[in-house]
Write a protein that holds these residues in place. Structure first.
Motif, short mmCIF file in Angstrom:
data_model
loop_
_atom_site.label_atom_id
_atom_site.label_comp_id
_atom_site.label_asym_id
_atom_site.label_seq_id
_atom_site.Cartn_x
_atom_site.Cartn_y
_atom_site.Cartn_z
N ALA A 1 0.93 -1.17 0.00
CA ALA A 1 0.23 -0.05 0.04
C ALA A 1 0.82 1.09 -0.06
CB ALA A 1 -0.91 -0.14 1.23
N THR A 2 0.19 2.27 -0.48
CA THR A 2 0.87 3.61 -0.29
C THR A 2 0.72 4.25 1.16
OG1 THR A 2 -1.05 4.87 -0.97
CG2 THR A 2 0.63 4.21 -2.96
N SER A 3 1.13 5.39 1.29
CA SER A 3 1.22 6.04 2.62
C SER A 3 -0.23 6.50 2.87
CB SER A 3 2.02 7.08 2.90
OG SER A 3 2.14 7.92 2.04
N GLY A 4 -0.38 6.85 3.90
CA GLY A 4 -1.75 7.64 4.21
C GLY A 4 -3.03 6.84 4.20
N PRO A 5 -3.89 7.19 3.18
CA PRO A 5 -5.31 6.31 3.15
C PRO A 5 -5.00 4.95 2.67
CG PRO A 5 -5.38 8.48 1.91
CD PRO A 5 -4.05 8.54 2.43
N HIS B 1 -6.47 1.57 4.38
CA HIS B 1 -7.51 0.77 3.75
C HIS B 1 -6.86 -0.65 4.06
CE1 HIS B 1 -9.94 3.14 1.68
NE2 HIS B 1 -8.77 3.85 1.18
N LEU B 2 -5.51 -1.08 4.54
CA LEU B 2 -5.20 -2.28 5.00
C LEU B 2 -5.80 -2.93 6.28
CD1 LEU B 2 -1.41 -2.18 3.77
CD2 LEU B 2 -3.28 -3.44 2.61
N SER C 1 -0.87 -15.47 8.62
CA SER C 1 0.38 -14.91 8.47
C SER C 1 0.19 -13.86 7.29
CB SER C 1 1.49 -15.67 8.45
OG SER C 1 1.89 -16.71 9.42
N VAL C 2 0.45 -12.51 7.56
CA VAL C 2 0.21 -11.47 6.60
C VAL C 2 1.56 -10.53 6.74
CG1 VAL C 2 -1.08 -9.77 5.61
CG2 VAL C 2 -2.05 -11.85 6.28
N VAL C 3 2.28 -10.21 5.59
CA VAL C 3 3.16 -9.05 5.57
C VAL C 3 2.51 -7.94 4.94
CG1 VAL C 3 5.44 -8.70 4.79
CG2 VAL C 3 5.03 -10.84 5.55
N ALA C 4 2.37 -6.67 5.34
CA ALA C 4 1.93 -5.66 4.73
C ALA C 4 3.25 -4.73 4.59
CB ALA C 4 1.12 -5.05 5.41
N ILE C 5 3.48 -4.19 3.58
CA ILE C 5 4.64 -3.20 3.00
C ILE C 5 3.96 -1.98 2.51
CG2 ILE C 5 6.49 -2.76 1.39
CD1 ILE C 5 6.66 -5.88 1.22
N VAL C 6 4.17 -1.09 3.69
CA VAL C 6 3.47 0.32 3.37
C VAL C 6 4.62 1.32 3.10
CG1 VAL C 6 2.00 1.86 4.26
CG2 VAL C 6 1.91 -0.40 4.93
N GLY C 7 3.96 2.20 2.03
CA GLY C 7 5.12 3.29 1.69
C GLY C 7 4.97 4.31 2.60
N GLN C 8 5.96 5.54 2.65
CA GLN C 8 5.98 6.59 3.42
C GLN C 8 6.40 7.96 2.82
OE1 GLN C 8 7.92 6.17 7.28
NE2 GLN C 8 9.43 7.48 6.52
N GLN C 9 5.82 8.98 3.08
CA GLN C 9 6.31 10.09 2.62
C GLN C 9 7.66 10.42 3.13
OE1 GLN C 9 3.75 9.82 4.95
NE2 GLN C 9 3.80 11.49 6.29
N GLU D 1 -2.37 12.28 6.32
CA GLU D 1 -1.12 11.59 7.33
C GLU D 1 -1.74 10.93 8.42
OE1 GLU D 1 2.88 12.61 9.67
OE2 GLU D 1 1.43 14.26 8.78
N GLY D 2 -1.53 9.51 8.46
CA GLY D 2 -2.00 8.59 9.43
C GLY D 2 -1.04 8.35 10.51
N SER D 3 -1.06 8.08 11.96
CA SER D 3 -0.32 7.78 12.77
C SER D 3 -0.26 6.19 12.87
CB SER D 3 -0.92 8.34 14.19
OG SER D 3 0.11 7.46 15.17
N ARG D 4 0.87 5.75 12.18
CA ARG D 4 1.12 4.40 12.33
C ARG D 4 1.63 3.96 13.67
NH1 ARG D 4 5.08 3.75 7.39
NH2 ARG D 4 3.91 4.74 5.86
N ASP D 5 1.73 4.53 14.68
CA ASP D 5 2.05 4.00 15.84
C ASP D 5 0.75 3.57 16.63
OD1 ASP D 5 4.68 4.74 15.53
OD2 ASP D 5 4.58 6.58 16.52
#
Length: 80
Positions: free
Chosen positions: A17-21, A25-26, A39-47, A59-63
């Motif tokens: 997924a891209t960052s933010g929205p 969605h994941l 078992s799922v691996v999610a790779i997410v982009g970041q600005q 901008e979403g708080s990943r923490d």
């Protein structure tokens, strides 16, 4: 789809997924995977790091989100 793949094949599901929205969605799939447990691996982009914490509209708080939906979360701080 990654969670369903893991459920039906027994293999690790992978999602991107891209960052933010895009990352938000994941969350439904990650929650489903955690509850079942699959078992799922999610790779997410970041600005750009310089833009982090700038209170941009999408901008979403990943923490906050990662704590409830994942077993492990890591951020790449750079390439060595």
């Amino acid at each position: 789809m990654a969670c369903a793949h893991s459920k039906f094949t027994g293999e690790v599901g992978i999602s991107l997924a891209t960052s933010g929205p895009g990352a938000i969605h994941l969350l439904n799939g990650l929650y489903d995977a955690k509850m079942d447990p699959q078992s799922v691996v999610a790779i997410v982009g970041q600005q750009a790091r310089a833009a982090l914490g700038g209170s941009y509209q999408q901008e979403g708080s990943r923490d906050f989100t990662n704590a409830a939906f994942t077993e492990d979360s890591r951020r790449n701080e750079g390439i060595d």
